[in-house]
Design an enzyme around this catalytic site. Sequence first.
Site, PDB file in Angstrom:
ATOM      1  N   ARG A  30       0.826  -1.210   0.000  1.00 49.37           N
ATOM      2  CA  ARG A  30       0.000   0.000   0.000  1.00 49.37           C
ATOM      3  C   ARG A  30       0.860   1.260   0.000  1.00 49.37           C
ATOM      4  O   ARG A  30       0.460   2.294  -0.530  1.00 49.37           O
ATOM      5  CB  ARG A  30      -0.930  -0.007   1.220  1.00 49.37           C
ATOM      6  CG  ARG A  30      -2.066   1.023   1.150  1.00 49.37           C
ATOM      7  CD  ARG A  30      -2.881   1.035   2.425  1.00 49.37           C
ATOM      8  NE  ARG A  30      -4.101   1.828   2.294  1.00 49.37           N
ATOM      9  CZ  ARG A  30      -4.847   2.250   3.319  1.00 49.37           C
ATOM     10  NH1 ARG A  30      -4.488   1.919   4.564  1.00 49.37           N
ATOM     11  NH2 ARG A  30      -5.932   2.973   3.126  1.00 49.37           N
ATOM     12  N   SER A  86      -7.347   6.885  -0.271  1.00 47.90           N
ATOM     13  CA  SER A  86      -7.184   5.437  -0.321  1.00 47.90           C
ATOM     14  C   SER A  86      -8.169   4.894   0.701  1.00 47.90           C
ATOM     15  O   SER A  86      -8.023   5.123   1.903  1.00 47.90           O
ATOM     16  CB  SER A  86      -5.744   5.030   0.025  1.00 47.90           C
ATOM     17  OG  SER A  86      -5.613   3.620   0.054  1.00 47.90           O
ATOM     18  N   SER A  87      -9.201   4.205   0.224  1.00 47.57           N
ATOM     19  CA  SER A  87     -10.295   3.804   1.092  1.00 47.57           C
ATOM     20  C   SER A  87      -9.834   2.827   2.162  1.00 47.57           C
ATOM     21  O   SER A  87      -8.781   2.196   2.055  1.00 47.57           O
ATOM     22  CB  SER A  87     -11.418   3.165   0.267  1.00 47.57           C
ATOM     23  OG  SER A  87     -11.956   4.087  -0.646  1.00 47.57           O
ATOM     24  N   MET A  88     -10.638   2.698   3.180  1.00 45.24           N
ATOM     25  CA  MET A  88     -10.391   1.743   4.252  1.00 45.24           C
ATOM     26  C   MET A  88     -10.308   0.342   3.649  1.00 45.24           C
ATOM     27  O   MET A  88     -11.243  -0.107   2.967  1.00 45.24           O
ATOM     28  CB  MET A  88     -11.532   1.836   5.258  1.00 45.24           C
ATOM     29  CG  MET A  88     -11.346   1.063   6.527  1.00 45.24           C
ATOM     30  SD  MET A  88     -12.721   1.474   7.649  1.00 45.24           S
ATOM     31  CE  MET A  88     -12.262   0.519   9.095  1.00 45.24           C
ATOM     32  N   PRO A  89      -9.206  -0.382   3.831  1.00 47.33           N
ATOM     33  CA  PRO A  89      -9.060  -1.684   3.177  1.00 47.33           C
ATOM     34  C   PRO A  89     -10.204  -2.655   3.426  1.00 47.33           C
ATOM     35  O   PRO A  89     -10.630  -3.377   2.508  1.00 47.33           O
ATOM     36  CB  PRO A  89      -7.733  -2.206   3.736  1.00 47.33           C
ATOM     37  CG  PRO A  89      -6.933  -0.967   3.979  1.00 47.33           C
ATOM     38  CD  PRO A  89      -7.939   0.035   4.482  1.00 47.33           C
TER      39      PRO A  89
END
Length: 371
Positions: A30, A86-89
Amino acid sequence: MSSPAHLVEALANKRAIPPGWREAVASVPRELFLPDIVEVEDQVISRESDPEEWLEAVYRDVPVITQVNDGQEAAEGAYRRPTSSSSMPSVMLEMLDLLDVDDHHRVLELGAGTGYNAAWLAHRLGSHRVTSIEVDATLAEQARKNLAAAGYSPRIECGDGDAGVAGAPFDRLIATYTVPAIPARWIEQVPTGRIVAPWGGSFFSHSYAVLDTANGQAHGRFHGYPAFMASRTRRPHRGYLRDFLHHLDQGTASHTALSPLEIAHDSDALFFIALDVPAAWHLLAQAQDGSGEATWWLLADDRKSWAAVEYVPHQTRYEVDQYGPRRLWDEVQAAYHRWAERGRPGRDQAGLSVVAGQQRLWLDDPGNIIA
């Protein structure tokens, strides 16, 4: 907590990794997809000044803001609107699970952002089966670079995702931004397959629309409680509360027996009210003095109308003040009573169909159209 392995561990402990996605999470760093300055839980973190804290933030299961105000400089004290992240995984994995991909599927992603989600898709399916479109040219170029650094090469286009891209048909379409309606063009892009998109308008936008497509139509239901940024091409104005308030001494006063908290804390009520109260949003302002008092603000997107409902604990009548061409509390109260008269259905009883380019909301059965 500073590597993909740590992220996998955190997600596994939450039971948030659906079948088929563990290897992608473990294999894609990431850190290659995030800028040197990020915002996490209202804290700005610099890679240069604190590399360990930056790396730890990267591999937490949290959303990371990567752009504010479309990347434009803003004056000091100006409203800061997050415009890319970057969205919450775990939320990304929830969406991918709903997408229900097979290894042979071709996937169209709308909203490339950092490229991290496209990297997961490319790892699972192969880069040649993944196409992503991004409306922001700067973000699109950076996503290409991020993906290349990670060893992936999906097709990244710059343009309006609502319009789709060349190369159809695709088997799956996933949107990473919220839309108030499903464009008919998307069904042309995925004529036989599945669409997953955050869906909703100003008043309530915390739903995934999961639609299966066939014969030029799409039908499905709502899932989850996501919080995604609005489509840039159809997003309403936002700002500080003070930007929406004016003529405070000219409001119309009244009272109501309906507690504003009874609505504000009920997601099912908010979902159905939103169908009848377009182009308006709400904000609950809690008193900070321990009194339990609160003001529920209702605000029109065009900034012409507002309403305030004052909550005081242990009271049964609540003060209302309204101003503008719309009587927003009256609209909300009437919509709430319509929902109650239907038997207070849950959002899971509602469904969405797109037929002949028209969006239709239904309750329990596709034949029972309610909006």
